[in-house]
Design a protein around this motif. Structure first.
Motif, short mmCIF file in Angstrom:
data_model
loop_
_atom_site.label_atom_id
_atom_site.label_comp_id
_atom_site.label_asym_id
_atom_site.label_seq_id
_atom_site.Cartn_x
_atom_site.Cartn_y
_atom_site.Cartn_z
N ARG A 50 -8.25 4.35 -22.46
CA ARG A 50 -7.96 4.18 -23.84
C ARG A 50 -6.46 4.03 -24.07
O ARG A 50 -5.73 5.00 -24.10
N PHE A 51 -6.04 2.76 -24.16
CA PHE A 51 -4.62 2.42 -24.13
C PHE A 51 -3.82 3.11 -25.22
O PHE A 51 -2.65 3.45 -25.04
N HIS A 52 -4.47 3.32 -26.38
CA HIS A 52 -3.72 3.84 -27.53
C HIS A 52 -3.37 5.32 -27.39
O HIS A 52 -2.60 5.86 -28.18
N GLU A 53 -3.96 5.99 -26.36
CA GLU A 53 -3.66 7.41 -26.16
C GLU A 53 -3.38 7.72 -24.70
O GLU A 53 -3.43 8.86 -24.28
N GLN A 54 -3.06 6.67 -23.92
CA GLN A 54 -2.86 6.82 -22.48
C GLN A 54 -1.54 7.53 -22.14
O GLN A 54 -0.61 7.55 -22.94
N ASN A 55 -1.50 8.08 -20.93
CA ASN A 55 -0.23 8.65 -20.44
C ASN A 55 0.20 7.98 -19.13
O ASN A 55 1.00 8.54 -18.39
N GLU A 56 -0.34 6.77 -18.87
CA GLU A 56 0.11 6.04 -17.68
C GLU A 56 -0.10 4.54 -17.85
O GLU A 56 -0.90 4.11 -18.69
N TYR A 57 0.64 3.77 -17.05
CA TYR A 57 0.44 2.32 -17.05
C TYR A 57 0.80 1.76 -15.68
O TYR A 57 1.50 2.39 -14.90
N LEU A 58 0.26 0.56 -15.42
CA LEU A 58 0.52 -0.12 -14.15
C LEU A 58 1.52 -1.23 -14.39
O LEU A 58 1.32 -2.07 -15.28
N LEU A 59 2.59 -1.21 -13.60
CA LEU A 59 3.62 -2.25 -13.72
C LEU A 59 3.61 -3.07 -12.45
O LEU A 59 3.64 -2.52 -11.34
#
Ligand SMILES: NC(=O)c1ccc[n+]([C@@H]2O[C@H](COP(=O)([O-])OP(=O)(O)OC[C@H]3O[C@@H](n4cnc5c(N)ncnc54)[C@H](OP(=O)(O)O)[C@@H]3O)[C@@H](O)[C@H]2O)c1
Length: 327
Positions: free
Chosen positions: A255-264
């Motif tokens: 759930r992108f709107h409440e996430q605490n991580e991302y892939l770069l």
């Protein structure tokens, strides 16, 4: 301006579902004190007050708004009541954090901002995603040019729910519709990262009450970039956001709107997982931001300014006006 040596005194207007989640995060914040709550139903407000150890509980929104103990009110009522309830509190000189969307049309949002400015009190739309460390980190990464020039964003938010014409999701009198309820999150990400679109193409599916049950939009920007956005009450989606630049991409998993991580990932290199802090359910971070604004004596958020709320509602007005109809 509130003295930094004391806690910010919060009140909650409307004791529904989101009010409970917000109250839980408020209790985690050392600079906040939850001092008051109000429900139209006295039993509900008493039970809410007991559950969260709240000193003052009311069964009249008007009496609550006049309470001198409150610095800032969190408005957690259906969309079509945000204007009435915000104005009530702002005119009683209370700072206001009002749930998203601020109102159901641009003229109402303009009036709310005007009243906040006239009364010189803080006012902000509760787009809590804007205050999450993850989103702030992603925005910084993009501003630094790490994935180059942005050329495309996809973002979706869908869940499946049974049709109930009386629920706030489907009732036009409560400001229903997938766009206003959840489509605002994909739209917010596109607005934050790409700004206002040059043109919009949109298709919506409608239910009998006349509100949209699904909304699909393609936004185009001056530099040729695009954003494909989707919201739905009719199907479960990944609630994911993908951001493509000329030098790499960022993926915010569901759930992108409440996430605490991302892939770069930079082109030709492997993916890097970047983690951010998230306290409680995530509302904690907007609470912390508002406290900071109130300690500084600000009347407008520097993270979620009026311009952002005006742009959001202007685009959503245009989307609803322009939509091709499928039902
Ligand atoms: N930020 C988020 O993550 C998030 C998540 C869900 C919802 N929201 C937003 O929060 C708001 C409330 O959503 P919710 O899911 O908490 O809704 P809800 O459970 O239906 O609660 C809404 C509350 O509004 C009050 N209310 C006042 N006038 C009303 C009326 N005429 N009809 C119905 N309720 C009325 C009621 O409180 P009393 O009976 O206690 O007076 C009711 O409990 C919406 O604007 C929604 O977009 C935000």
């Amino acid at each position: 301006m509130i003295d930094r040596n004391r806690k910010v005194k919060w009140g909650i207007l409307g004791c529904g579902k989101i009010a409970h989640k917000f109250a839980n995060d408020l209790l985690l914040n050392d600079n906040s004190e939850l001092v008051a709550c109000v429900s139209r139903d006295v039993e509900k407000s008493t039970a809410f007050a007991e559950k969260y150890n709240i000193r003052f509980s009311f069964d009249s929104y008007e009496d609550f708004a006049r309470c001198d103990e409150i610095d800032v009110v969190y408005i957690a009522t259906p969309n079509s009541y945000h204007k009435e309830h915000s104005l009530l509190c702002l005119r009683n000189k209370k700072a206001v954090l009002c749930e998203k969307p601020l109102a159901t049309n641009k003229a109402d949002v303009e009036e709310m901002i005007k009243v906040a400015q006239e009364n010189k009190v803080f006012f902000m739309e509760a787009m809590w995603t804007s205050c999450l460390p993850n989103i702030i980190s992603i925005n910084n990464t993009i501003q630094k040019g790490i994935i180059g020039e942005l050329i495309h964003i996809t973002a979706d938010f869908g869940f499946k729910t049974g049709y109930d014409p009386k629920s706030r999701l489907f009732d036009p009198n409560l400001g229903g519709g997938s766009l206003l309820d959840i489509g605002i999150y994909p739209l917010y990400i596109s607005l934050l990262l790409l700004g206002k679109p040059k043109s919009i193409r949109v298709s919506m599916r409608y239910c009998e009450t006349g509100v949209d049950t699904s909304c699909s939009a393609l936004l185009s920007y001056e530099n040729g970039a695009t954003a494909a956005l989707f919201s739905s009450f009719e199907t479960v989606t990944d609630i994911k956001c993908e951001i493509y630049g000329t030098e790499g991409k960022i993926v915010i998993p569901g759930r992108f709107h409440e996430q605490n991580e991302y892939l770069l990932s930079k082109q030709g290199f492997s993916e890097q997982l970047i983690k951010s802090e998230k306290v409680g359910l995530g509302y904690y971070h907007e609470i912390e931001h508002i406290n900071e604004c109130l300690y500084r004596g600000e009347v407008e958020s520097f993270i979620m300014p009026f311009r952002m709320s005006l742009d959001l509602i202007e685009i959503m007005d245009e989307m609803r006006f322009k939509s091709e109809k499928f039902s």
